[in-house]
Each structure stands twice: as C-alpha cells, then as structure tokens.
Design a protein around this motif. Structure first.
Motif, short mmCIF file in Angstrom:
data_model
loop_
_atom_site.label_atom_id
_atom_site.label_comp_id
_atom_site.label_asym_id
_atom_site.label_seq_id
_atom_site.Cartn_x
_atom_site.Cartn_y
_atom_site.Cartn_z
N GLU A 1 26.18 -23.93 -18.69
CA GLU A 1 25.72 -23.07 -17.58
C GLU A 1 24.28 -22.65 -17.80
O GLU A 1 23.62 -22.17 -16.87
N LEU A 2 23.81 -22.77 -19.03
CA LEU A 2 22.44 -22.39 -19.39
C LEU A 2 21.85 -23.46 -20.29
O LEU A 2 22.57 -24.10 -21.05
N GLN A 3 20.53 -23.60 -20.23
CA GLN A 3 19.79 -24.45 -21.18
C GLN A 3 19.22 -23.55 -22.27
O GLN A 3 18.89 -22.40 -22.00
N VAL A 4 19.06 -24.12 -23.45
CA VAL A 4 18.43 -23.35 -24.54
C VAL A 4 17.08 -22.79 -24.08
O VAL A 4 16.73 -21.64 -24.37
N SER A 5 16.35 -23.56 -23.31
CA SER A 5 15.02 -23.12 -22.85
C SER A 5 15.08 -21.99 -21.81
O SER A 5 14.06 -21.39 -21.49
N ASP A 6 16.27 -21.70 -21.30
CA ASP A 6 16.42 -20.55 -20.38
C ASP A 6 16.45 -19.22 -21.13
O ASP A 6 16.38 -18.15 -20.53
N ILE A 7 16.64 -19.27 -22.44
CA ILE A 7 16.79 -18.04 -23.21
C ILE A 7 15.42 -17.39 -23.42
O ILE A 7 14.54 -17.97 -24.06
N ASP A 8 15.24 -16.23 -22.84
CA ASP A 8 13.98 -15.50 -23.00
C ASP A 8 14.27 -14.00 -23.13
O ASP A 8 15.43 -13.59 -23.14
N GLU A 9 13.23 -13.18 -23.23
CA GLU A 9 13.41 -11.74 -23.46
C GLU A 9 14.19 -11.09 -22.33
O GLU A 9 15.04 -10.22 -22.54
N GLU A 10 13.86 -11.52 -21.13
CA GLU A 10 14.53 -10.99 -19.93
C GLU A 10 16.05 -11.24 -19.99
O GLU A 10 16.85 -10.34 -19.74
N LEU A 11 16.42 -12.46 -20.37
CA LEU A 11 17.84 -12.81 -20.44
C LEU A 11 18.54 -12.00 -21.55
O LEU A 11 19.66 -11.50 -21.35
N LEU A 12 17.88 -11.90 -22.69
CA LEU A 12 18.44 -11.07 -23.78
C LEU A 12 18.65 -9.64 -23.29
O LEU A 12 19.72 -9.06 -23.47
N SER A 13 17.64 -9.06 -22.64
CA SER A 13 17.73 -7.68 -22.14
C SER A 13 18.92 -7.51 -21.21
O SER A 13 19.65 -6.53 -21.30
N ARG A 14 19.08 -8.49 -20.33
CA ARG A 14 20.17 -8.37 -19.35
C ARG A 14 21.54 -8.48 -20.02
O ARG A 14 22.54 -8.01 -19.47
#
Ligand code: IPE
Ligand code: IPE
Ligand code: MG
Length: 239
Positions: free
Chosen positions: A154-167
């Motif tokens: 459902e996600l790519q490794v490259s989708d992981i960023d600060e915004e995603l972690l925060s959410r």
C-alpha cells in the motif's frame, strides 16, 4: 519583540507524591489534589486562547509502582470525568485520550471512551490526556504500522517521510497542532521521562520547582509570558 503564539501546550504533571509527603499524607492524596488541579489549569489554558493542552497523566513506566497506587491512578479518570464532565461540556472542551488504551482495566477503558464520545462534537480546547503513554512504544507502533503497509504494497519505501511519521504518531489526528510549542514540567525534575520524543523536536521547555497540585494559573501565566518573548529560530536566524 517576539510574540510567539501558543497553540499547543504540553505539561508533565509531576510532584503529586512529594506534595502529599510534605503534608504528611499518603501519596494518593497528592494524586487526588493533582486531579483537581487539572480542571483549574484546563480552564486557564482556555482563557489564554490555547488550542491543545496535552497532559502527561500516566506513563507506560508507571506500572512499576505499587499495585495500590496503580489502582488509584487507574481510577482517577473515572473520578475526573464524573466530577468535571459538566464543566467540560459547558466550556466546549473536546477530550482526547492518547496511549495504549487496550491495556487499561475495563472500567477505565469504558470511561475514557465515553468521555471522548460525549465531547466529540465540541469545538473548543482539545484536552488531550497522555494515559498509559510512552513515546518509544509510540514510535515502535508507528514504525510497525508503516512497515505493514509497505509489506502489503500500500506504500513505497520512498513514501516514508516526516509528514507520514507524524501522522502515524498518537498525536497524528491533531494535524498542524500535533507538535507542542511549549512544554512545562513541574516539581523541579528536568527530564522527559519518555514523553513526546518525536513531537518535541523544536518545542520550548520550561521547568518549575512548583509541585503539580500547587501549580497555579498565575504560575502558568508567567511561564507563558516568558515563552512569548523567546526567540524561536527553528535553525534559521533572528529576523
Ligand atoms: C505525578 O506525580 C503523577 C504521576 C506520575 C502519575 P508523582 O506521583 O510522580 O509524584 P512524585 O514525583 O513522586 O512526587
Ligand atoms: C512522568 O513522571 C510521568 C507522568 C507525570 C505521568 P514520573 O514521576 O513517572 O517520572 P520519573 O520516574 O521521575 O522520571
Ligand atoms: Mg514523579
């Protein structure tokens, strides 16, 4: 002159046990008085125009205390919402409880769910209790949730960023307000005790020797005024 706006305030409410001890009373008396002070400080925060108040009420490490004390602390939400729900409703306060709630005793679990449900449509101050909360556990849970989505494609490794972690943190639903502007710890201790490690990256800190049950609206106002004058640079330079 700076004039920082204070939207999200976090407080480590510490010193209940020592307050009771100073009075020659058992620790639970301090917890009871500490609980009562939550109402005062919540209303003071509302008056100061604060949008989110996050209160550290029980940590994932606090299970290590004697079982009578843990039982008393687990029953405090029951007492708190019984006593203060009308005031919270009257002031349009929305309650959020953030922590590993499935590990709570059944009654406590029910009470905190009911408080969130009852106040769900309130649009004023968000009163966010960190209860059975631990920041490292939170980060592990966020990592697992994201890793699972990658495993499920459902996600790519490259989708992981600060915004995603925060959410994916327990504050994620607070959106733009998920990071506190100011953290206060009472009782003279100057440590985080596993509180909001991700969210506090650029938060201003304030420590006071006042014990939580004796921390007043005036103490709060002074700290907030000092905060408003600080230079928050976020890595940049003063204007
Ligand atoms: C804070 O007061 C409340 C909780 C951690 C639950 P303490 O119970 O830690 O009080 P002290 O630090 O022993 O005085
Ligand atoms: C931190 O206080 C947790 C809460 C206020 C709920 P503690 O009293 O548990 O922290 P330590 O053990 O002194 O670090
Ligand atoms: Mg303590």
């Amino acid at each position: 002159m700076e004039n920082n706006s204070l939207k999200h305030l976090a407080i480590i409410m510490d010193g209940n046990g020592r307050y009771a001890k100073n009075m020659g009373k058992p620790r639970f008396v301090g917890h009871q008085l500490g609980m009562e002070n939550v109402e005062n400080i919540t209303l003071a925060c509302d008056e100061l125009g604060i949008k989110v108040l996050t209160l550290y009420a029980f940590s994932t490490e606090n299970w290590a205390r004697p079982k009578e004390e843990v039982a008393f602390l687990m029953n405090l939400p029951v007492k708190f919402f019984n006593k203060f729900m009308p005031t919270l409703m009257k002031n349009n306060v929305r309650v959020k409880i953030m922590g590993f709630l499935d590990q709570l005793p059944e009654k406590t679990y029910q009470v905190v769910q009911d408080a969130m449900e009852q106040t769900r449509n309130n649009t004023g101050l968000v009163l966010n209790f960190a209860f059975n909360y631990g920041s490292r556990k939170e980060i592990v849970a966020a990592t697992q949730a994201i890793a699972q989505k990658v495993a499920d494609h459902e996600l790519q490794v490259s989708d992981i960023d600060e915004e995603l972690l925060s959410r994916n943190m327990l504050t994620g639903d607070l959106g733009d307000l998920s990071d506190p502007d100011l953290l206060i710890r009472t009782s003279g201790e100057e440590r985080l005790s596993n509180f909001l490690l991700w969210q506090l990256a650029y938060t201003e800190f304030a420590f006071t020797d006042k014990l939580w049950p004796e921390f007043t609206k005036e103490d709060l106002t002074k700290i907030v005024q000092d905060f408003q004058k600080r230079h928050r640079r976020f890595g940049g330079l003063d204007k």
